[in-house]
Design a protein around this motif. Sequence first.
Motif, PDB file in Angstrom:
ATOM      1  N   ALA A 239       0.834  -1.208   0.000  1.00  0.00           N
ATOM      2  CA  ALA A 239       0.000   0.000   0.000  1.00  0.00           C
ATOM      3  C   ALA A 239       0.863   1.251   0.000  1.00  0.00           C
ATOM      4  N   ALA A 240       2.010   1.206   0.688  1.00  0.00           N
ATOM      5  CA  ALA A 240       2.908   2.366   0.709  1.00  0.00           C
ATOM      6  C   ALA A 240       3.475   2.632  -0.684  1.00  0.00           C
ATOM      7  N   ALA A 241       3.839   1.567  -1.396  1.00  0.00           N
ATOM      8  CA  ALA A 241       4.340   1.745  -2.767  1.00  0.00           C
ATOM      9  C   ALA A 241       3.238   2.285  -3.669  1.00  0.00           C
ATOM     10  N   LEU A 242       2.007   1.824  -3.476  1.00  0.00           N
ATOM     11  CA  LEU A 242       0.890   2.320  -4.274  1.00  0.00           C
ATOM     12  C   LEU A 242       0.729   3.824  -4.090  1.00  0.00           C
ATOM     13  N   GLN A 243       0.840   4.296  -2.869  1.00  0.00           N
ATOM     14  CA  GLN A 243       0.716   5.733  -2.625  1.00  0.00           C
ATOM     15  C   GLN A 243       1.799   6.510  -3.362  1.00  0.00           C
ATOM     16  N   GLN A 244       3.006   5.976  -3.402  1.00  0.00           N
ATOM     17  CA  GLN A 244       4.083   6.647  -4.133  1.00  0.00           C
ATOM     18  C   GLN A 244       3.754   6.736  -5.620  1.00  0.00           C
ATOM     19  N   LEU A 245       3.148   5.687  -6.158  1.00  0.00           N
ATOM     20  CA  LEU A 245       2.829   5.685  -7.587  1.00  0.00           C
ATOM     21  C   LEU A 245       1.741   6.698  -7.923  1.00  0.00           C
ATOM     22  N   PHE A 246       0.912   7.074  -6.956  1.00  0.00           N
ATOM     23  CA  PHE A 246      -0.155   8.045  -7.186  1.00  0.00           C
ATOM     24  C   PHE A 246       0.345   9.489  -7.055  1.00  0.00           C
ATOM     25  N   SER A 247       1.608   9.668  -6.723  1.00  0.00           N
ATOM     26  CA  SER A 247       2.137  11.019  -6.536  1.00  0.00           C
ATOM     27  C   SER A 247       1.955  11.849  -7.806  1.00  0.00           C
ATOM     28  N   GLY A 248       1.276  12.973  -7.674  1.00  0.00           N
ATOM     29  CA  GLY A 248       1.069  13.879  -8.799  1.00  0.00           C
ATOM     30  C   GLY A 248      -0.088  13.514  -9.693  1.00  0.00           C
ATOM     31  N   ALA A 249      -0.818  12.429  -9.401  1.00  0.00           N
ATOM     32  CA  ALA A 249      -1.936  12.017 -10.246  1.00  0.00           C
ATOM     33  C   ALA A 249      -3.146  12.915 -10.015  1.00  0.00           C
ATOM     34  N   ALA A 250      -4.158  12.763 -10.868  1.00  0.00           N
ATOM     35  CA  ALA A 250      -5.349  13.615 -10.793  1.00  0.00           C
ATOM     36  C   ALA A 250      -6.221  13.273  -9.593  1.00  0.00           C
ATOM     37  N   THR A 251      -5.945  12.168  -8.929  1.00  0.00           N
ATOM     38  CA  THR A 251      -6.657  11.787  -7.715  1.00  0.00           C
ATOM     39  C   THR A 251      -5.656  11.138  -6.765  1.00  0.00           C
ATOM     40  N   ASP A 252      -6.121  10.716  -5.599  1.00  0.00           N
ATOM     41  CA  ASP A 252      -5.225  10.023  -4.680  1.00  0.00           C
ATOM     42  C   ASP A 252      -5.824   8.664  -4.323  1.00  0.00           C
ATOM     43  N   THR A 253      -5.085   7.877  -3.561  1.00  0.00           N
ATOM     44  CA  THR A 253      -5.542   6.516  -3.269  1.00  0.00           C
ATOM     45  C   THR A 253      -6.813   6.519  -2.417  1.00  0.00           C
ATOM     46  N   THR A 254      -6.937   7.470  -1.524  1.00  0.00           N
ATOM     47  CA  THR A 254      -8.130   7.508  -0.671  1.00  0.00           C
ATOM     48  C   THR A 254      -9.389   7.651  -1.495  1.00  0.00           C
ATOM     49  N   ARG A 255      -9.366   8.614  -2.419  1.00  0.00           N
ATOM     50  CA  ARG A 255     -10.559   8.827  -3.247  1.00  0.00           C
ATOM     51  C   ARG A 255     -10.768   7.694  -4.244  1.00  0.00           C
ATOM     52  N   ALA A 256      -9.687   7.203  -4.812  1.00  0.00           N
ATOM     53  CA  ALA A 256      -9.806   6.123  -5.796  1.00  0.00           C
ATOM     54  C   ALA A 256     -10.384   4.864  -5.165  1.00  0.00           C
ATOM     55  N   LEU A 257      -9.881   4.485  -4.017  1.00  0.00           N
ATOM     56  CA  LEU A 257     -10.358   3.267  -3.368  1.00  0.00           C
ATOM     57  C   LEU A 257     -11.783   3.440  -2.856  1.00  0.00           C
ATOM     58  N   ALA A 258     -12.126   4.636  -2.411  1.00  0.00           N
ATOM     59  CA  ALA A 258     -13.498   4.895  -1.973  1.00  0.00           C
ATOM     60  C   ALA A 258     -14.473   4.757  -3.141  1.00  0.00           C
ATOM     61  N   ALA A 259     -14.075   5.259  -4.308  1.00  0.00           N
ATOM     62  CA  ALA A 259     -14.926   5.126  -5.488  1.00  0.00           C
ATOM     63  C   ALA A 259     -15.142   3.658  -5.847  1.00  0.00           C
ATOM     64  N   LEU A 260     -14.060   2.862  -5.777  1.00  0.00           N
ATOM     65  CA  LEU A 260     -14.185   1.437  -6.084  1.00  0.00           C
ATOM     66  C   LEU A 260     -15.127   0.749  -5.103  1.00  0.00           C
ATOM     67  N   ARG A 261     -15.010   1.079  -3.832  1.00  0.00           N
ATOM     68  CA  ARG A 261     -15.904   0.477  -2.848  1.00  0.00           C
ATOM     69  C   ARG A 261     -17.359   0.851  -3.107  1.00  0.00           C
ATOM     70  N   ALA A 262     -17.573   2.005  -3.727  1.00  0.00           N
ATOM     71  CA  ALA A 262     -18.925   2.442  -4.069  1.00  0.00           C
ATOM     72  C   ALA A 262     -19.393   1.874  -5.404  1.00  0.00           C
ATOM     73  N   GLY A 263     -18.552   1.040  -6.024  1.00  0.00           N
ATOM     74  CA  GLY A 263     -18.935   0.405  -7.277  1.00  0.00           C
ATOM     75  C   GLY A 263     -18.703   1.252  -8.506  1.00  0.00           C
TER      76      GLY A 263
END
Length: 547
Positions: free
Chosen positions: A251-275
């Motif tokens: 999960a820590a490596a995943l956060q590094q890969l999201f650096s500078g992206a249009a969203t972050d892991t918190t929002r991305a994973l929340a969207a997935l949980r919402a389908g």
Amino acid sequence: MRTVRTAFLLLSCWTAYQAVAQPTAPPKALRKPLSKVSAAGYRAHVQYLADDKLRGRLPGTAGYQLAVDYVISQYQKYGVLPAGENGTYLQTVRLRRAFTEPGATLQIQPVQGPARPLTYGQDFTFYPNPAETSTTVTAPLVFAGFGISAPELGYDDYAGLDATGKIVVVTRQEPRQFPDAVRLYNTDLLTVLQTAARHGAVGVLLAAVKPNVKPPEPIKGLVSVLNAGGKVEVSRTYSGAPLRIVGSISAAALQQLFSGAATDTTRALAALRAGKPASVALLPRLAATQRSRYQDVESYNVVGKVPGADPQLRDEYVVHTAHLDHLGVGAPIEGDSLYNGAHDNATGVASLLEIAGVYSRLKEKPRRSVLLTMVTGEEMGLMGSAYFARNPTVPKNQLVANINTDMPTIIAPLLSVVALGAENSSLATPVAEATRMMSLSVEVDPEPAQNRFIRSDQYSFVTQGIPALHIKYGNKTADGRHNLSEQVQQWRARYYHKPQDDLNGIFDFEAGRQYAQLNFLIGYLIANEPQRPTWNAGNFFGERFAK
């Protein structure tokens, strides 16, 4: 979703019908041949196959060859004809064990600043590549949510996402919006890899989402099957070009890969949980290197044939399968390191051998031919059955159905069964008829969380468009508590995939005798039916694979 709900309602109705249907005796011509199936004979097969001298029946070993020789001797005894390659009982299966060598690297290359190396075992791990001894990949990244592309179901993680030439990052969370059958197929690792390859990805990284959890170390010696030309034919972790790198990240490596992206892991994973898909291009590039080494061995599927009696139908085949292999010698548990595999799957093999005995005593064979196929490499990821289902020793389009027998778990009287997969096709009808003949009831799966339908060899046939089923224990018990699944869970904790699964364990060989009789009846009824089995209209697996 309507298809799966409909299938569930059909199965519920079928189960309720079974509960009130009157038992019917088997046809007169079958009664005496069936009566000769004995608990003692069944036990004798298990005793030989689980003997210490077979050393756990690991493919490619002398112990596995002893099991092969035993099956062939029984086929010959019962007049089962060879149906393998070149007039033999054997189909050669070339197994490749692949290992990741030390020194694998993974570097994040940001848009600005120096490259940041990740640590193997802490931040990432790689699956070995069964087709390349040395792999170097430098590529952009995209995040593709669950890695599912199913627009016909109204969900597509790849919609609007360009994955060509890129490394795809996916989460192994399970989507909640899909019914079981759809979820099981779409989240199966091989499906995720095949989907990524179909979209042009050169790599896939499976991302953990819980903090402080290291990426899992891939099973040492992951196995693939090579074809006659030495190319990878079957694999659970490699789907062919253009895919070259497969691994896991923390999960820590995943956060590094999201650096500078249009969203972050918190929002991305929340969207997935919402389908909702949360796919996004990631800014860094990744540079990966790894080396793989191989151990190649030859093993065998053992294929016998009972010829059908009908000139028009004898070239069609009902396939019974059971896996002949087990785990060999491994880590000791309670001082024992020999994994005999008595339940898993000497009992399944014994069932097919007893079925061969029934056919040897029939005065008239069924209309279609029957294949009795012992497959290798099931414990390695359904390798032998996958190879046979793709490359059968008879014309592939003449395979009409598969009945698989894997670890029936004969630890208590057999009063009810679960017919995994029968609800998907017309195979539900012969199952209902055969269980009535045996005075057994049919139940829904008492352990749906075990995902048993996609975990054994019948699934190899399903993915080739062939209707298939697998008879397992039901929940009914003689004491009226109807909690056999609880007993099985306790048994599994003590014996499953352990050296303790030997002949000193818990057995009810009378239940084994009945399992063999029931599987014979199901296969016989299918082989005698004028029409070949069909998938139910709109069934998910039929729609996915039969077309």
